[in-house]
Scaffold this motif. Structure first.
Motif, PDB file in Angstrom:
ATOM      1  N   VAL A 114       1.598  -0.994  -0.020  1.00 33.46           N
ATOM      2  CA  VAL A 114      -0.288   0.300  -0.205  1.00 33.46           C
ATOM      3  C   VAL A 114       1.045   1.301   0.149  1.00 33.46           C
ATOM      4  O   VAL A 114       0.654   1.969  -0.808  1.00 33.46           O
ATOM      5  N   LEU A 115       1.561   1.076   0.700  1.00 32.61           N
ATOM      6  CA  LEU A 115       2.468   2.070   0.603  1.00 32.61           C
ATOM      7  C   LEU A 115       3.814   2.792  -0.233  1.00 32.61           C
ATOM      8  O   LEU A 115       3.116   4.315  -0.722  1.00 32.61           O
ATOM      9  N   THR A 116       4.209   1.657  -0.934  1.00 31.94           N
ATOM     10  CA  THR A 116       4.688   1.908  -2.079  1.00 31.94           C
ATOM     11  C   THR A 116       3.506   2.116  -3.738  1.00 31.94           C
ATOM     12  O   THR A 116       3.716   2.913  -4.527  1.00 31.94           O
ATOM     13  N   ALA A 117       2.142   1.777  -3.744  1.00 32.48           N
ATOM     14  CA  ALA A 117       1.294   1.642  -4.344  1.00 32.48           C
ATOM     15  C   ALA A 117       1.427   3.464  -4.737  1.00 32.48           C
ATOM     16  O   ALA A 117       1.334   3.910  -5.607  1.00 32.48           O
ATOM     17  N   VAL A 118       0.860   4.288  -3.149  1.00 34.25           N
ATOM     18  CA  VAL A 118       0.950   5.364  -3.267  1.00 34.25           C
ATOM     19  C   VAL A 118       2.084   6.107  -3.610  1.00 34.25           C
ATOM     20  O   VAL A 118       2.969   7.535  -3.834  1.00 34.25           O
ATOM     21  N   TRP A 119       3.520   5.744  -3.094  1.00 33.03           N
ATOM     22  CA  TRP A 119       4.892   6.806  -3.155  1.00 33.03           C
ATOM     23  C   TRP A 119       5.683   6.240  -4.299  1.00 33.03           C
ATOM     24  O   TRP A 119       6.642   7.190  -4.714  1.00 33.03           O
ATOM     25  N   ALA A 120       5.504   5.347  -4.543  1.00 30.29           N
ATOM     26  CA  ALA A 120       5.765   4.902  -6.045  1.00 30.29           C
ATOM     27  C   ALA A 120       5.124   4.592  -7.177  1.00 30.29           C
ATOM     28  O   ALA A 120       5.517   4.179  -8.225  1.00 30.29           O
ATOM     29  N   GLY A 121       3.762   4.120  -7.504  1.00 34.06           N
ATOM     30  CA  GLY A 121       3.097   3.646  -7.958  1.00 34.06           C
ATOM     31  C   GLY A 121       2.501   4.474  -8.532  1.00 34.06           C
ATOM     32  O   GLY A 121       1.445   4.109  -9.584  1.00 34.06           O
ATOM     33  N   GLU A 122       2.008   5.939  -8.059  1.00 31.48           N
ATOM     34  CA  GLU A 122       0.890   6.115  -8.642  1.00 31.48           C
ATOM     35  C   GLU A 122      -0.539   5.813  -8.262  1.00 31.48           C
ATOM     36  O   GLU A 122      -1.353   6.003  -9.316  1.00 31.48           O
ATOM     37  N   GLU A 123      -0.998   5.196  -7.100  1.00 34.22           N
ATOM     38  CA  GLU A 123      -1.750   4.125  -7.020  1.00 34.22           C
ATOM     39  C   GLU A 123      -2.594   4.926  -6.173  1.00 34.22           C
ATOM     40  O   GLU A 123      -2.405   5.686  -5.992  1.00 34.22           O
ATOM     41  N   ASN A 124      -4.152   4.547  -6.376  1.00 33.95           N
ATOM     42  CA  ASN A 124      -5.189   5.342  -5.588  1.00 33.95           C
ATOM     43  C   ASN A 124      -5.236   4.320  -4.191  1.00 33.95           C
ATOM     44  O   ASN A 124      -6.784   3.570  -5.239  1.00 33.95           O
ATOM     45  N   ILE A 125      -5.013   4.362  -3.054  1.00 28.96           N
ATOM     46  CA  ILE A 125      -4.723   3.262  -2.185  1.00 28.96           C
ATOM     47  C   ILE A 125      -6.639   4.091  -1.398  1.00 28.96           C
ATOM     48  O   ILE A 125      -7.791   3.110  -0.811  1.00 28.96           O
ATOM     49  N   ALA A 126      -7.088   4.887  -1.838  1.00 31.14           N
ATOM     50  CA  ALA A 126      -8.935   5.130  -1.064  1.00 31.14           C
ATOM     51  C   ALA A 126      -9.706   3.802  -2.266  1.00 31.14           C
ATOM     52  O   ALA A 126     -10.843   4.136  -2.426  1.00 31.14           O
ATOM     53  N   ASP A 127      -9.247   3.671  -3.171  1.00 30.39           N
ATOM     54  CA  ASP A 127     -10.080   2.793  -4.954  1.00 30.39           C
ATOM     55  C   ASP A 127      -9.869   1.245  -3.711  1.00 30.39           C
ATOM     56  O   ASP A 127      -9.140   0.916  -4.126  1.00 30.39           O
ATOM     57  N   PRO A 128     -11.633   0.519  -4.070  1.00 25.89           N
ATOM     58  CA  PRO A 128     -11.557  -0.112  -3.387  1.00 25.89           C
ATOM     59  C   PRO A 128     -10.918  -0.918  -4.589  1.00 25.89           C
ATOM     60  O   PRO A 128     -10.104  -2.766  -3.816  1.00 25.89           O
ATOM     61  N   GLY A 129     -10.867  -1.120  -5.906  1.00 21.82           N
ATOM     62  CA  GLY A 129     -10.390  -2.198  -6.780  1.00 21.82           C
ATOM     63  C   GLY A 129      -8.918  -1.984  -6.371  1.00 21.82           C
ATOM     64  O   GLY A 129      -8.619  -2.712  -6.876  1.00 21.82           O
ATOM     65  N   THR A 130      -8.326  -1.037  -6.172  1.00 21.83           N
ATOM     66  CA  THR A 130      -6.772  -0.640  -6.652  1.00 21.83           C
ATOM     67  C   THR A 130      -6.208  -1.594  -4.812  1.00 21.83           C
ATOM     68  O   THR A 130      -5.552  -2.490  -5.487  1.00 21.83           O
TER      69      THR A 130
END
Length: 198
Positions: A114-130
């Motif tokens: 989850v941390l990596t998704a935010v800071w390296a993956g440009e992913e939205n961790i507020a999105d359930p599908g993500t």
């Protein structure tokens, strides 16, 4: 005898992200057990004397950015300094990490993802599908964890863990607690290492 670390953190914290590799290395070397305890960002700031980013003085914001650049470069950890999805509501992601821990699954790998998704993956961790996709990539049942995380009981647990952290004088992320001793910040990992070796 191996020790236990209560690891309180925001799953959206850049400092927790920067600590991932070193923390995992220390834990592995000492054979420590880690209780992953994600906590609520805003209530921690409000209840424990912190200042949310939007309310900080520009000088403090500039220095924060300078420090992120320095640490990212120093550690060789790739980082998007202004990620597309920050800030984001981290409650559901936190509840999924707690759900994984409740089931004796690999909560640490999910938290790190989850941390990596935010800071390296440009992913939205507020999105359930993500979040489902992240959990699946960790070898977990993403849909099942999401369903559990969305229950009232997990919401109550998230609130209770946050309150527990505040009672233990935890005021920021990452915070590592060993035998009642608090180590706050990714720049205190050397002291954590020493405490585990003692």
């Amino acid at each position: 005898m191996p020790k236990t670390i209560d690891y309180y953190h925001f799953v959206i914290s850049p400092w927790s992200y920067l600590a991932i590799g070193r923390f995992n290395e220390i834990v592995g070397r000492h054979g420590a057990t880690v209780n992953y305890k994600p906590i609520d960002v805003m209530s921690t700031f409000l209840d424990m004397g912190g200042t949310p980013l939007p309310k900080r003085h520009p000088a403090r914001l500039r220095y924060r950015m300078d420090e992120l650049k320095r640490w990212s470069s120093f550690l060789g950890v790739p980082m998007n300094l202004q990620p597309a999805h920050f800030p984001a509501d981290a409650a559901l992601a936190s509840r999924m990490v707690l759900a994984a821990g409740n089931l004796d699954l690999d909560a640490g790998t999910l938290s790190d993802a989850v941390l990596t998704a935010v800071w390296a993956g440009e992913e939205n961790i507020a999105d359930p599908g993500t979040l489902v996709a992240l959990a699946d990539r960790c070898g977990l049942d993403g849909a099942g964890l999401l369903a559990t995380a969305e229950t009232d009981s997990l919401g109550e647990q998230f609130t209770a863990v946050t309150a527990e952290a505040h009672t233990a004088d935890v005021f920021g992320s990452p915070t590592y607690v060993v035998d009642g001793e608090i180590f706050w910040g990714q720049d205190r990992l050397e002291f954590l290492d020493r405490a585990l070796a003692a």
